[in-house]
Write a protein that holds these residues in place. Sequence first.
Motif, PDB file in Angstrom:
ATOM      1  N   ARG A 121       0.835  -1.188   0.000  1.00 57.50           N
ATOM      2  CA  ARG A 121       0.000   0.000   0.000  1.00 57.50           C
ATOM      3  C   ARG A 121       0.874   1.244   0.000  1.00 57.50           C
ATOM      4  NH1 ARG A 121      -4.646   1.119   4.172  1.00 57.50           N
ATOM      5  NH2 ARG A 121      -5.804   2.356   2.761  1.00 57.50           N
ATOM      6  N   ARG A 122       0.558   2.136  -0.842  1.00 62.04           N
ATOM      7  CA  ARG A 122       1.328   3.372  -0.926  1.00 62.04           C
ATOM      8  C   ARG A 122       0.875   4.320   0.139  1.00 62.04           C
ATOM      9  NH1 ARG A 122       1.737   6.151  -6.461  1.00 62.04           N
ATOM     10  NH2 ARG A 122       3.908   6.463  -6.170  1.00 62.04           N
ATOM     11  N   SER A 123       1.844   4.964   0.743  1.00 60.61           N
ATOM     12  CA  SER A 123       1.540   5.934   1.786  1.00 60.61           C
ATOM     13  C   SER A 123       1.023   7.208   1.139  1.00 60.61           C
ATOM     14  CB  SER A 123       2.803   6.213   2.583  1.00 60.61           C
ATOM     15  OG  SER A 123       2.610   7.264   3.456  1.00 60.61           O
ATOM     16  N   ARG A 124       0.082   7.751   1.765  1.00 65.22           N
ATOM     17  CA  ARG A 124      -0.478   8.998   1.236  1.00 65.22           C
ATOM     18  C   ARG A 124       0.366  10.205   1.606  1.00 65.22           C
ATOM     19  NH1 ARG A 124      -6.871   8.696   2.233  1.00 65.22           N
ATOM     20  NH2 ARG A 124      -7.282   7.293   0.539  1.00 65.22           N
ATOM     21  N   VAL A 125       1.286  10.146   2.524  1.00 64.90           N
ATOM     22  CA  VAL A 125       2.146  11.256   2.955  1.00 64.90           C
ATOM     23  C   VAL A 125       3.319  11.335   1.985  1.00 64.90           C
ATOM     24  CG1 VAL A 125       3.546  12.163   4.817  1.00 64.90           C
ATOM     25  CG2 VAL A 125       1.493  10.855   5.335  1.00 64.90           C
TER      26      VAL A 125
END
Length: 193
Positions: free
Chosen positions: A9-13
């Motif tokens: 999952r890619r971090s949104r930050v």
Amino acid sequence: MGNLFGRKRRSRVTEQDRAVLKQRTAVALVGLLWASGASPLLCFPPPVSLRKAMLLLKKKRYQEQLLDKTENQISNLERMVQDIEFTQIEMKVIEGLKIGNECLNKMHQVMSIEEVERIIGETQDAVEYQRQIDELLAGSLTEEDEDAILEELNAITQEQLELPEVPSEPLPEKIPEVSPIKNRPKPELVAAS
């Protein structure tokens, strides 16, 4: 939460969000340090900010020293101007005294002490004479003086005065017309007081 499908999952930050967060945290930390009275050196991150702080402090100290030197030079200049003005006043006073001394010496050459004593003596004699006249006029005569004055007055009134002869011819009834003569004011007699 785990990954159900096996993907990461890619971090949104993002990196930009982390930089903004780091900057805001640093600003908040600086604000807290300033509010608590901590040294300004602690507000900068150590490596770069310490050099900047040192340079700023050196620059501030140099400017303060430069300002002190300039104020001292201005103060010295003001003292020199005051000394020059006072010296000019002293020179004018000395020149005035010199001119006055020369005038006095010339006056001393023109007038000797004997001349001054003679003039003072004559002045005192004239003052005494005037005082005697004032006393006579004021009526402070002795009986002998009054008798002498009365005798002199009688002698003057008894002398024969030569008067012009009165014409024997009768006066004309009508006065012949003569060109008008400007009226001249008659001198008034003033009684002595």
